[in-house]
Design a protein around this motif. Structure first.
Motif, PDB file in Angstrom:
ATOM      1  N   GLY A 126      28.865  81.233 -17.293  1.00 10.08           N
ATOM      2  CA  GLY A 126      27.575  80.654 -17.624  1.00 10.08           C
ATOM      3  C   GLY A 126      27.545  79.219 -17.178  1.00 10.08           C
ATOM      4  N   GLY A 127      26.352  78.684 -16.959  1.00  8.17           N
ATOM      5  CA  GLY A 127      26.238  77.315 -16.506  1.00  8.17           C
ATOM      6  C   GLY A 127      26.514  77.171 -15.024  1.00  8.17           C
ATOM      7  N   ARG A 128      26.845  75.945 -14.633  1.00 10.38           N
ATOM      8  CA  ARG A 128      26.925  75.654 -13.202  1.00 10.38           C
ATOM      9  C   ARG A 128      27.970  74.572 -12.936  1.00 10.38           C
ATOM     10  N   ALA A 129      28.652  74.686 -11.799  1.00  2.30           N
ATOM     11  CA  ALA A 129      29.573  73.666 -11.313  1.00  2.30           C
ATOM     12  C   ALA A 129      29.099  73.200  -9.939  1.00  2.30           C
ATOM     13  N   GLU A 130      29.139  71.873  -9.713  1.00  2.49           N
ATOM     14  CA  GLU A 130      28.691  71.319  -8.435  1.00  2.49           C
ATOM     15  C   GLU A 130      29.640  70.237  -7.954  1.00  2.49           C
ATOM     16  N   LEU A 131      29.840  70.187  -6.641  1.00  2.43           N
ATOM     17  CA  LEU A 131      30.523  69.080  -5.975  1.00  2.43           C
ATOM     18  C   LEU A 131      29.579  68.526  -4.925  1.00  2.43           C
ATOM     19  N   PHE A 132      29.228  67.261  -5.039  1.00  2.00           N
ATOM     20  CA  PHE A 132      28.312  66.624  -4.096  1.00  2.00           C
ATOM     21  C   PHE A 132      27.012  67.422  -3.963  1.00  2.00           C
ATOM     22  N   GLY A 133      26.574  68.019  -5.069  1.00  2.04           N
ATOM     23  CA  GLY A 133      25.349  68.804  -5.077  1.00  2.04           C
ATOM     24  C   GLY A 133      25.490  70.181  -4.460  1.00  2.04           C
ATOM     25  N   LEU A 134      26.711  70.565  -4.093  1.00  2.85           N
ATOM     26  CA  LEU A 134      26.961  71.851  -3.434  1.00  2.85           C
ATOM     27  C   LEU A 134      27.812  72.743  -4.323  1.00  2.85           C
ATOM     28  N   ASP A 135      27.863  74.017  -3.981  1.00  2.00           N
ATOM     29  CA  ASP A 135      28.813  74.931  -4.600  1.00  2.00           C
ATOM     30  C   ASP A 135      30.225  74.428  -4.294  1.00  2.00           C
ATOM     31  N   PRO A 136      31.110  74.369  -5.295  1.00  2.00           N
ATOM     32  CA  PRO A 136      32.462  73.845  -5.050  1.00  2.00           C
ATOM     33  C   PRO A 136      33.241  74.611  -3.980  1.00  2.00           C
ATOM     34  N   GLN A 137      32.855  75.835  -3.664  1.00  2.00           N
ATOM     35  CA  GLN A 137      33.554  76.586  -2.624  1.00  2.00           C
ATOM     36  C   GLN A 137      32.999  76.311  -1.234  1.00  2.00           C
ATOM     37  N   HIS A 138      31.933  75.526  -1.147  1.00  2.00           N
ATOM     38  CA  HIS A 138      31.335  75.200   0.144  1.00  2.00           C
ATOM     39  C   HIS A 138      32.291  74.305   0.931  1.00  2.00           C
ATOM     40  N   LEU A 139      32.495  74.610   2.208  1.00  2.00           N
ATOM     41  CA  LEU A 139      33.459  73.876   3.023  1.00  2.00           C
ATOM     42  C   LEU A 139      33.120  72.401   3.130  1.00  2.00           C
ATOM     43  N   ASP A 140      31.833  72.066   3.230  1.00  2.00           N
ATOM     44  CA  ASP A 140      31.449  70.658   3.340  1.00  2.00           C
ATOM     45  C   ASP A 140      31.833  69.870   2.090  1.00  2.00           C
ATOM     46  N   ALA A 141      31.821  70.522   0.925  1.00  2.00           N
ATOM     47  CA  ALA A 141      32.248  69.862  -0.309  1.00  2.00           C
ATOM     48  C   ALA A 141      33.763  69.718  -0.341  1.00  2.00           C
ATOM     49  N   ARG A 142      34.465  70.761   0.069  1.00  2.00           N
ATOM     50  CA  ARG A 142      35.932  70.744   0.001  1.00  2.00           C
ATOM     51  C   ARG A 142      36.539  69.701   0.935  1.00  2.00           C
ATOM     52  N   ARG A 143      35.876  69.439   2.055  1.00  2.00           N
ATOM     53  CA  ARG A 143      36.399  68.461   3.002  1.00  2.00           C
ATOM     54  C   ARG A 143      36.286  67.034   2.486  1.00  2.00           C
ATOM     55  N   ARG A 144      35.629  66.853   1.356  1.00  2.00           N
ATOM     56  CA  ARG A 144      35.401  65.503   0.820  1.00  2.00           C
ATOM     57  C   ARG A 144      36.267  65.222  -0.413  1.00  2.00           C
ATOM     58  N   ILE A 145      37.179  66.141  -0.738  1.00  2.00           N
ATOM     59  CA  ILE A 145      38.009  65.951  -1.934  1.00  2.00           C
ATOM     60  C   ILE A 145      39.495  65.990  -1.586  1.00  2.00           C
ATOM     61  N   GLY A 146      40.279  65.393  -2.471  1.00  2.00           N
ATOM     62  CA  GLY A 146      41.738  65.506  -2.439  1.00  2.00           C
ATOM     63  C   GLY A 146      42.196  65.990  -3.803  1.00  2.00           C
ATOM     64  N   VAL A 147      43.305  66.716  -3.821  1.00  2.00           N
ATOM     65  CA  VAL A 147      43.728  67.373  -5.057  1.00  2.00           C
ATOM     66  C   VAL A 147      45.232  67.222  -5.261  1.00  2.00           C
TER      67      VAL A 147
END
Length: 304
Positions: free
Chosen positions: A62-83
């Protein structure tokens, strides 16, 4: 007040269950650009599940998760993070420099290898095989891998576990550099002094819910207790019977007093003992606020 355009990560009413266990129960969480957010809570509070949702490693029911306004699995979002997670399965035979070059190659604008190595304190390890390093050294390499892509957002899950004091202080300094560059950081840690030293904002979680959030001072203000330490001839049992005194302990020649009304207690002590000396007064720290918040939550859960 942050503009909505500054939001780099968000959980909105996030719910996650594992069978009968509700790991997250309607969690709202927001991270702003250039902010270091510390997420605190006891084991099972939902910290790692929240990180997993934001990374796209798991999905909310339920609810929603976002990275940079995108789905966290979106490649454009993933390229902007470090883990940097609590555990990492990395090729043991690769040298540290090889690992850094490999991970940096996944990003469009990575840091130079030497810069990443210096910032993470692993410049002297570049030719060493990863599998030959100590646990603390491996954690520093993992930190280097998290920042080598020049990410806009870094997730650090218990980053200083296994590090000695010197390495921990150097990692703190590196985190401050990242934030000064405009990078956002999500930090989960069991070391409350770490959150107190670094975080601009703190979220305290318990049993899948957000119990409190705000600056370190905001959380401190929720705990009314002040600590008084001094050398006095006054009897501990007598002071313990005064109004607004929460606890009194004797530490050798000193008394340690916890009170909700420090000024009243101090005036009364000085009136009763003019020879009182070596007085120390300290407001509640983040540790006290954390304990009180999580204990209150546990009591409420039991009552329900």
């Amino acid at each position: 007040m942050h503009p909505s355009s500054d939001v780099v990560a968000r959980l909105s009413g996030a719910v996650k269950r594992y069978g009968q266990l509700t790991a997250l129960d309607g969690v709202d969480l927001v991270l702003h650009r250039g902010e270091l957010l510390a997420v605190l809570g006891p084991n099972g509070a939902g910290k790692s599940t929240s990180i997993g949702l934001l990374l796209g490693l798991i999905r909310p029911e339920g609810g929603r998760a976002e990275l940079f306004g995108l789905d966290p699995q979106h490649l454009d979002a993933r390229r902007r993070i470090g883990v940097m997670l609590q555990s990492a399965m990395l090729p043991l035979t690769l040298r540290v420099g090889e690992l850094l070059r490999l991970v940096a190659s996944y990003y469009p604008n990575p840091r130079p290898l030497e810069e990443s190595a210096t910032l993470a304190g692993v410049a002297d390890l570049l030719k060493r095989p990863y599998g030959k390093l100590s646990g603390g050294q491996q954690r520093r390499v993992q930190f280097a891998l998290a920042l080598c892509g020049r990410p806009e957002l870094v997730f650090l899950d218990e980053p200083t576990v296994g590090m000695d004091i010197d390495a921990r202080q150097k990692l703190w300094a590196a985190m401050r550099i990242l934030v000064a560059e405009g990078c956002s950081v999500v930090l989960t840690t069991h070391y409350l002094e770490e959150a107190e030293a670094l975080a601009q904002r703190v979220v305290v979680m318990g049993k899948g819910r957000v119990l409190s959030e705000g600056s370190v001072d905001d959380l401190r203000s929720q705990v009314a207790h002040t600590r008084i330490r001094c050398i006095t001839d006054l009897d501990a049992a007598t002071i313990a019977g005064w109004p607004n005194v929460v606890s009194v302990e004797r530490e050798g020649a000193r008394l340690r007093i916890s009170t909700a009304e420090a000024e009243y207690v101090l005036r009364r002590m000085l009136d009763a003992d003019p020879t009182l000396r070596e007085l120390e007064v300290q407001r509640a720290g983040l540790a006290e606020a954390f304990i009180e918040l999580t204990q209150d939550d546990a009591i409420q859960q039991e009552a329900a």
